[in-house]
Design a protein around this motif. Sequence first.
Motif, PDB file in Angstrom:
ATOM      1  N   ARG A  41       0.006  -2.028 -11.435  1.00 30.13           N
ATOM      2  CA  ARG A  41      -0.377  -0.704 -10.921  1.00 30.13           C
ATOM      3  C   ARG A  41       0.831   0.045 -10.369  1.00 30.13           C
ATOM      4  NH1 ARG A  41      -5.713  -1.662  -7.437  1.00 30.13           N
ATOM      5  NH2 ARG A  41      -5.603   0.600  -7.243  1.00 30.13           N
ATOM      6  N   VAL A  42       1.748  -0.667  -9.702  1.00 27.05           N
ATOM      7  CA  VAL A  42       2.966  -0.040  -9.188  1.00 27.05           C
ATOM      8  C   VAL A  42       3.833   0.428 -10.350  1.00 27.05           C
ATOM      9  CG1 VAL A  42       5.120  -0.465  -7.931  1.00 27.05           C
ATOM     10  CG2 VAL A  42       2.944  -1.226  -6.967  1.00 27.05           C
ATOM     11  N   ALA A  43       3.963  -0.396 -11.389  1.00 27.88           N
ATOM     12  CA  ALA A  43       4.748  -0.011 -12.568  1.00 27.88           C
ATOM     13  C   ALA A  43       4.123   1.214 -13.250  1.00 27.88           C
ATOM     14  CB  ALA A  43       4.847  -1.175 -13.542  1.00 27.88           C
TER      15      ALA A  43
ATOM     16  N   GLY B 131      13.200  10.060  -8.158  1.00 28.23           N
ATOM     17  CA  GLY B 131      13.764   9.740  -6.850  1.00 28.23           C
ATOM     18  C   GLY B 131      12.778   9.119  -5.887  1.00 28.23           C
ATOM     19  N   VAL B 132      11.603   8.751  -6.365  1.00 25.67           N
ATOM     20  CA  VAL B 132      10.585   8.136  -5.507  1.00 25.67           C
ATOM     21  C   VAL B 132      10.444   6.681  -5.920  1.00 25.67           C
ATOM     22  CG1 VAL B 132       8.151   8.167  -4.855  1.00 25.67           C
ATOM     23  CG2 VAL B 132       9.372  10.311  -5.178  1.00 25.67           C
ATOM     24  N   ARG B 133      10.435   5.802  -4.928  1.00 22.98           N
ATOM     25  CA  ARG B 133      10.313   4.372  -5.200  1.00 22.98           C
ATOM     26  C   ARG B 133       9.017   3.845  -4.599  1.00 22.98           C
ATOM     27  NH1 ARG B 133      15.919   1.475  -5.111  1.00 22.98           N
ATOM     28  NH2 ARG B 133      14.546   0.104  -6.225  1.00 22.98           N
ATOM     29  N   ALA B 134       8.420   2.909  -5.275  1.00 24.97           N
ATOM     30  CA  ALA B 134       7.236   2.219  -4.764  1.00 24.97           C
ATOM     31  C   ALA B 134       7.536   0.722  -4.856  1.00 24.97           C
ATOM     32  CB  ALA B 134       6.003   2.569  -5.577  1.00 24.97           C
ATOM     33  N   GLU B 135       7.413   0.037  -3.733  1.00 24.43           N
ATOM     34  CA  GLU B 135       7.713  -1.390  -3.672  1.00 24.43           C
ATOM     35  C   GLU B 135       6.598  -2.124  -2.954  1.00 24.43           C
ATOM     36  OE1 GLU B 135      11.365  -1.295  -1.489  1.00 24.43           O
ATOM     37  OE2 GLU B 135      12.575  -0.925  -3.267  1.00 24.43           O
ATOM     38  N   ILE B 136       6.421  -3.378  -3.324  1.00 25.23           N
ATOM     39  CA  ILE B 136       5.449  -4.238  -2.656  1.00 25.23           C
ATOM     40  C   ILE B 136       6.174  -4.937  -1.522  1.00 25.23           C
ATOM     41  CG2 ILE B 136       3.855  -6.164  -2.926  1.00 25.23           C
ATOM     42  CD1 ILE B 136       3.864  -5.467  -5.977  1.00 25.23           C
TER      43      ILE B 136
ATOM     44  N   SER C 101      -3.115 -13.640 -10.315  1.00 29.49           N
ATOM     45  CA  SER C 101      -3.679 -12.547 -11.103  1.00 29.49           C
ATOM     46  C   SER C 101      -3.731 -11.266 -10.284  1.00 29.49           C
ATOM     47  CB  SER C 101      -5.080 -12.921 -11.583  1.00 29.49           C
ATOM     48  OG  SER C 101      -5.667 -11.840 -12.245  1.00 29.49           O
ATOM     49  N   ALA C 102      -4.137 -11.364  -9.022  1.00 24.89           N
ATOM     50  CA  ALA C 102      -4.203 -10.183  -8.158  1.00 24.89           C
ATOM     51  C   ALA C 102      -2.816  -9.605  -7.927  1.00 24.89           C
ATOM     52  CB  ALA C 102      -4.858 -10.540  -6.823  1.00 24.89           C
ATOM     53  N   ALA C 103      -1.808 -10.472  -7.708  1.00 22.78           N
ATOM     54  CA  ALA C 103      -0.442  -9.998  -7.509  1.00 22.78           C
ATOM     55  C   ALA C 103       0.067  -9.321  -8.774  1.00 22.78           C
ATOM     56  CB  ALA C 103       0.470 -11.154  -7.109  1.00 22.78           C
ATOM     57  N   GLY C 104      -0.230  -9.894  -9.929  1.00 23.55           N
ATOM     58  CA  GLY C 104       0.175  -9.279 -11.188  1.00 23.55           C
ATOM     59  C   GLY C 104      -0.482  -7.931 -11.387  1.00 23.55           C
ATOM     60  N   ASN C 105      -1.741  -7.815 -10.979  1.00 22.73           N
ATOM     61  CA  ASN C 105      -2.452  -6.550 -11.085  1.00 22.73           C
ATOM     62  C   ASN C 105      -1.789  -5.487 -10.210  1.00 22.73           C
ATOM     63  OD1 ASN C 105      -4.471  -4.680 -11.763  1.00 22.73           O
ATOM     64  ND2 ASN C 105      -5.732  -5.312 -10.037  1.00 22.73           N
TER      65      ASN C 105
ATOM     66  N   HIS D 225      -2.187   7.848  -4.689  1.00 25.42           N
ATOM     67  CA  HIS D 225      -3.525   7.459  -4.238  1.00 25.42           C
ATOM     68  C   HIS D 225      -4.467   7.224  -5.419  1.00 25.42           C
ATOM     69  CE1 HIS D 225      -2.791   7.579   0.026  1.00 25.42           C
ATOM     70  NE2 HIS D 225      -2.149   8.729  -0.136  1.00 25.42           N
ATOM     71  N   GLU D 226      -4.282   7.955  -6.506  1.00 26.87           N
ATOM     72  CA  GLU D 226      -5.094   7.712  -7.708  1.00 26.87           C
ATOM     73  C   GLU D 226      -4.775   6.345  -8.300  1.00 26.87           C
ATOM     74  OE1 GLU D 226      -4.232  10.917 -10.392  1.00 26.87           O
ATOM     75  OE2 GLU D 226      -5.294  12.396  -9.176  1.00 26.87           O
ATOM     76  N   GLU D 227      -3.496   6.033  -8.426  1.00 30.70           N
ATOM     77  CA  GLU D 227      -3.072   4.784  -9.056  1.00 30.70           C
ATOM     78  C   GLU D 227      -3.295   3.560  -8.170  1.00 30.70           C
ATOM     79  OE1 GLU D 227      -2.114   4.046 -12.120  1.00 30.70           O
ATOM     80  OE2 GLU D 227      -2.427   6.132 -12.657  1.00 30.70           O
ATOM     81  N   LEU D 228      -3.191   3.736  -6.867  1.00 26.99           N
ATOM     82  CA  LEU D 228      -3.217   2.597  -5.951  1.00 26.99           C
ATOM     83  C   LEU D 228      -4.460   2.578  -5.068  1.00 26.99           C
ATOM     84  CD1 LEU D 228       0.542   2.808  -4.927  1.00 26.99           C
ATOM     85  CD2 LEU D 228      -0.474   1.415  -6.742  1.00 26.99           C
ATOM     86  N   ALA D 229      -5.540   3.195  -5.533  1.00 28.95           N
ATOM     87  CA  ALA D 229      -6.790   3.240  -4.764  1.00 28.95           C
ATOM     88  C   ALA D 229      -7.229   1.825  -4.407  1.00 28.95           C
ATOM     89  CB  ALA D 229      -7.870   3.944  -5.563  1.00 28.95           C
ATOM     90  N   GLY D 230      -7.615   1.642  -3.164  1.00 30.51           N
ATOM     91  CA  GLY D 230      -8.094   0.343  -2.708  1.00 30.51           C
ATOM     92  C   GLY D 230      -7.001  -0.551  -2.153  1.00 30.51           C
ATOM     93  N   LEU D 231      -5.747  -0.154  -2.265  1.00 30.18           N
ATOM     94  CA  LEU D 231      -4.633  -0.935  -1.739  1.00 30.18           C
ATOM     95  C   LEU D 231      -4.096  -0.276  -0.472  1.00 30.18           C
ATOM     96  CD1 LEU D 231      -2.681  -1.581  -5.065  1.00 30.18           C
ATOM     97  CD2 LEU D 231      -4.224  -3.148  -3.886  1.00 30.18           C
TER      98      LEU D 231
END
Length: 98
Positions: free
Chosen positions: A25-27, A42-47, A17-21, A72-78
């Motif tokens: 958030r990345v999507a 042109g910007v990529r975000a990957e786990i 569930s955490a990985a899906g979350n 930072h807004e979308e990925l706060a806490g990561l």
Amino acid sequence: MSDPVAHQGPAASDTASAAGNVEYRVAHLHDRLAAEELGELGVRAEIRAGAIVITGTVPSAQCRQTVLRVAHEELAGLTVHTDVVVAETTGPDHAEEL
């Protein structure tokens, strides 16, 4: 038929569930970068290894700041690592020798 999720313990389903979350958030970050004021594709975000890595090239320093703010807004806490560079748009200072 057996349900593979039912055979996993609570910790395994919490991890999934955490990985899906994080993937969600990345999507959502990709959607915001493409749809909002930036229109930045042109910007990529990957786990990678439990962290989010944001890479790419943008046309201006202001665009870079906006990308970082939205990330930072979308990925706060990561854990987020960024390598977003500004494209060099100045003209050459000398003639090219062929």
